[in-house]
Design a protein around this motif. Structure first.
Motif, mmCIF file in Angstrom:
data_model
loop_
_atom_site.group_PDB
_atom_site.id
_atom_site.type_symbol
_atom_site.label_atom_id
_atom_site.label_comp_id
_atom_site.label_asym_id
_atom_site.label_seq_id
_atom_site.Cartn_x
_atom_site.Cartn_y
_atom_site.Cartn_z
ATOM 1 N N THR A 122 1.166 -13.730 -5.341
ATOM 2 C CA THR A 122 1.906 -14.980 -5.532
ATOM 3 C C THR A 122 2.195 -15.642 -4.190
ATOM 4 O O THR A 122 1.989 -16.847 -4.006
ATOM 5 N N TYR A 123 2.676 -14.858 -3.223
ATOM 6 C CA TYR A 123 2.968 -15.401 -1.894
ATOM 7 C C TYR A 123 1.700 -15.909 -1.224
ATOM 8 O O TYR A 123 1.694 -16.976 -0.594
ATOM 9 N N ARG A 124 0.600 -15.156 -1.353
ATOM 10 C CA ARG A 124 -0.653 -15.574 -0.725
ATOM 11 C C ARG A 124 -1.146 -16.898 -1.310
ATOM 12 O O ARG A 124 -1.590 -17.786 -0.567
ATOM 13 N N ASN A 125 -1.058 -17.048 -2.621
ATOM 14 C CA ASN A 125 -1.507 -18.285 -3.259
ATOM 15 C C ASN A 125 -0.691 -19.492 -2.800
ATOM 16 O O ASN A 125 -1.242 -20.559 -2.520
ATOM 17 N N ARG A 126 0.624 -19.341 -2.738
ATOM 18 C CA ARG A 126 1.471 -20.458 -2.283
ATOM 19 C C ARG A 126 1.242 -20.733 -0.799
ATOM 20 O O ARG A 126 1.250 -21.885 -0.372
ATOM 21 N N LEU A 127 1.053 -19.679 -0.019
ATOM 22 C CA LEU A 127 0.824 -19.848 1.414
ATOM 23 C C LEU A 127 -0.451 -20.628 1.671
ATOM 24 O O LEU A 127 -0.456 -21.617 2.423
ATOM 25 N N GLU A 155 0.828 -1.207 0.000
ATOM 26 C CA GLU A 155 0.000 0.000 0.000
ATOM 27 C C GLU A 155 0.861 1.255 0.000
ATOM 28 O O GLU A 155 0.435 2.297 -0.507
ATOM 29 N N ARG A 156 2.082 1.156 0.554
ATOM 30 C CA ARG A 156 3.005 2.298 0.540
ATOM 31 C C ARG A 156 3.950 2.233 -0.663
ATOM 32 O O ARG A 156 4.909 2.995 -0.738
ATOM 33 N N GLU A 157 3.664 1.275 -1.584
ATOM 34 C CA GLU A 157 4.416 1.091 -2.822
ATOM 35 C C GLU A 157 5.861 0.674 -2.567
ATOM 36 O O GLU A 157 6.754 0.950 -3.364
ATOM 37 N N PHE A 158 6.084 -0.031 -1.437
ATOM 38 C CA PHE A 158 7.398 -0.592 -1.174
ATOM 39 C C PHE A 158 7.533 -2.001 -1.741
ATOM 40 O O PHE A 158 8.638 -2.510 -1.888
ATOM 41 N N ARG A 159 6.383 -2.639 -2.029
ATOM 42 C CA ARG A 159 6.372 -3.988 -2.577
ATOM 43 C C ARG A 159 5.386 -4.078 -3.729
ATOM 44 O O ARG A 159 4.515 -3.227 -3.882
ATOM 45 N N SER A 160 5.541 -5.137 -4.537
ATOM 46 C CA SER A 160 4.664 -5.344 -5.678
ATOM 47 C C SER A 160 3.423 -6.114 -5.263
ATOM 48 O O SER A 160 3.503 -7.115 -4.535
ATOM 49 N N TRP A 161 2.245 -5.661 -5.741
ATOM 50 C CA TRP A 161 1.009 -6.391 -5.467
ATOM 51 C C TRP A 161 1.039 -7.770 -6.113
ATOM 52 O O TRP A 161 0.424 -8.711 -5.611
ATOM 53 N N GLY A 220 5.594 0.927 -14.393
ATOM 54 C CA GLY A 220 4.564 0.108 -13.765
ATOM 55 C C GLY A 220 3.969 -0.874 -14.748
ATOM 56 O O GLY A 220 4.280 -0.853 -15.939
ATOM 57 N N ASN A 221 3.152 -1.759 -14.241
ATOM 58 C CA ASN A 221 2.442 -2.708 -15.107
ATOM 59 C C ASN A 221 1.041 -2.943 -14.546
ATOM 60 O O ASN A 221 0.788 -2.750 -13.354
ATOM 61 N N VAL A 222 0.135 -3.325 -15.418
ATOM 62 C CA VAL A 222 -1.249 -3.573 -15.018
ATOM 63 C C VAL A 222 -1.376 -5.023 -14.560
ATOM 64 O O VAL A 222 -0.990 -5.945 -15.289
ATOM 65 N N ILE A 223 -1.883 -5.227 -13.356
ATOM 66 C CA ILE A 223 -2.069 -6.569 -12.822
ATOM 67 C C ILE A 223 -3.453 -6.662 -12.187
ATOM 68 O O ILE A 223 -4.097 -5.645 -11.927
ATOM 69 N N ARG A 224 -3.899 -7.880 -11.950
ATOM 70 C CA ARG A 224 -5.159 -8.114 -11.242
ATOM 71 C C ARG A 224 -4.835 -8.605 -9.834
ATOM 72 O O ARG A 224 -4.138 -9.610 -9.671
ATOM 73 N N ILE A 226 -5.213 -3.090 -11.235
ATOM 74 C CA ILE A 226 -4.547 -1.881 -10.760
ATOM 75 C C ILE A 226 -3.231 -1.708 -11.506
ATOM 76 O O ILE A 226 -2.720 -2.647 -12.130
ATOM 77 N N VAL A 227 -2.689 -0.499 -11.455
ATOM 78 C CA VAL A 227 -1.347 -0.252 -11.988
ATOM 79 C C VAL A 227 -0.358 -0.477 -10.850
ATOM 80 O O VAL A 227 -0.420 0.187 -9.814
ATOM 81 N N ASN A 228 0.511 -1.432 -11.039
ATOM 82 C CA ASN A 228 1.488 -1.806 -10.023
ATOM 83 C C ASN A 228 2.748 -0.979 -10.251
ATOM 84 O O ASN A 228 3.498 -1.214 -11.193
ATOM 85 N N ARG A 229 2.994 -0.016 -9.373
ATOM 86 C CA ARG A 229 4.161 0.843 -9.523
ATOM 87 C C ARG A 229 5.445 0.213 -9.012
ATOM 88 O O ARG A 229 6.492 0.842 -9.025
ATOM 89 N N GLY A 230 5.356 -1.031 -8.551
ATOM 90 C CA GLY A 230 6.573 -1.723 -8.118
ATOM 91 C C GLY A 230 7.399 -2.237 -9.271
ATOM 92 O O GLY A 230 8.515 -2.719 -9.103
ATOM 93 N N LYS A 231 6.862 -2.141 -10.496
ATOM 94 C CA LYS A 231 7.567 -2.640 -11.674
ATOM 95 C C LYS A 231 8.342 -1.509 -12.311
ATOM 96 O O LYS A 231 7.809 -0.426 -12.543
ATOM 97 N N THR A 232 9.627 -1.699 -12.582
ATOM 98 C CA THR A 232 10.438 -0.630 -13.190
ATOM 99 C C THR A 232 11.113 -1.135 -14.445
ATOM 100 O O THR A 232 11.421 -2.312 -14.559
#
Length: 267
Positions: free
Chosen positions: A103-108, A92-98, A250-254, A261-267
């Motif tokens: 991905t982590y939630r699905n594997r968890l 939410e603070r754009e320190f990590r990628s959504w 950024g990139n568009v992800i679901r 949303i537009v994921n600003r974690g992508k450079t």
């Protein structure tokens, strides 16, 4: 002369008392390696069971942290929930990628919690976590196994930071290499110039394609080589007309629960 203190790492006399039918409480005082003395108690269905539970608690003792909500006896699934919530706050603070969060939630949820979710933190060990990663590698892929290892390491690191573990048991998980493919996938080829012109002509003449901006999007793909999500995330403010350069920021992800949303974690 005062009484000598207990040596560090030792406990005093164990006292066991009944607290109801088949309920016994074992108590003692334990002197931690930080010099402090703690009152420790454990319950059991018999005097012997309560005493054994107490000795096991002392054996697996982790120094309490003031105000800690995670302890050595907290279940893995509860620590994992707190760890994931911390990652969401970072996203939410754009320190990590959504995308990473999903991905982590699905594997968890799909692989980790069914295997070790009900274990308490002091019951985790490197052999248990290593066996889980190897199972995922053999049943799925090395890529999934590496993500599972990252999840396990992240949750255990969270527990270490909060005083529930002394060390991260996921740190020594074995290397997870992929098997050599028996059948190599067919090598892709680039479109020829004639095929490119034919494709663009067909797109330009198709009303539905034109309505959905496909002619421009395909030309963008051909000119930049960007992936779909990155191309859809392109913004005019990121375009330097003078240098004829576009910064992909950024990139568009679901994202689950948030939609596209537009994921600003992508450079």
């Amino acid at each position: 002369m005062g009484r000598r203190p207990m040596p560090v790492g030792t406990y005093g006399k164990i006292r066991v008392e009944s607290s109801g039918p088949k309920r016994y409480r074992a108590r003692c005082r334990y002197r931690d390696f930080n010099g402090k003395v703690y009152d420790v108690e454990r319950m059991g269905t018999s005097r012997t069971n309560a005493e054994n539970n107490l000795k096991a608690a002392i054996r697996d003792w982790v120094t309490p942290v003031a105000g800690a909500t995670v302890t050595a006896s907290t279940r893995f699934r509860d620590v994992a929930a707190r760890w994931l919530a911390e990652l969401v706050r970072d996203a939410e603070r754009e320190f990590r990628s959504w995308g990473t969060i999903d991905t982590y939630r699905n594997r968890l949820e799909g692989l980790v919690l069914p295997a070790v979710g009900d274990l308490r933190m002091n019951e985790l060990s490197t052999p248990i976590l290593d066996a889980l990663c190897k199972k995922v590698r053999d049943n799925s892929s090395a890529s999934s196994a590496k993500t599972v290892r990252a999840v396990l390491s992240g949750v255990c690191a969270y527990a270490v930071r909060h005083g529930a573990l002394d060390a991260n048991p996921a740190r020594e998980i074995t290397r997870l290499e992929s098997k050599r493919a028996k059948n190599r996938p067919q090598k892709s080829r680039a479109l020829t110039a004639v095929e490119v012109l034919d494709l663009l002509k067909r797109l330009d003449q198709d009303e539905r394609a034109a309505k959905d901006d496909l002619p421009d999007l395909v030309r963008f793909f051909l000119g930049t080589g960007e992936r779909t999500g990155e191309a859809l995330g392109a913004h005019w403010p990121d375009f330097n007309a003078e240098a004829r350069e576009l910064a992909m920021s950024g990139n568009v992800i679901r994202v689950r629960g948030r939609g596209r949303i537009v994921n600003r974690g992508k450079t």
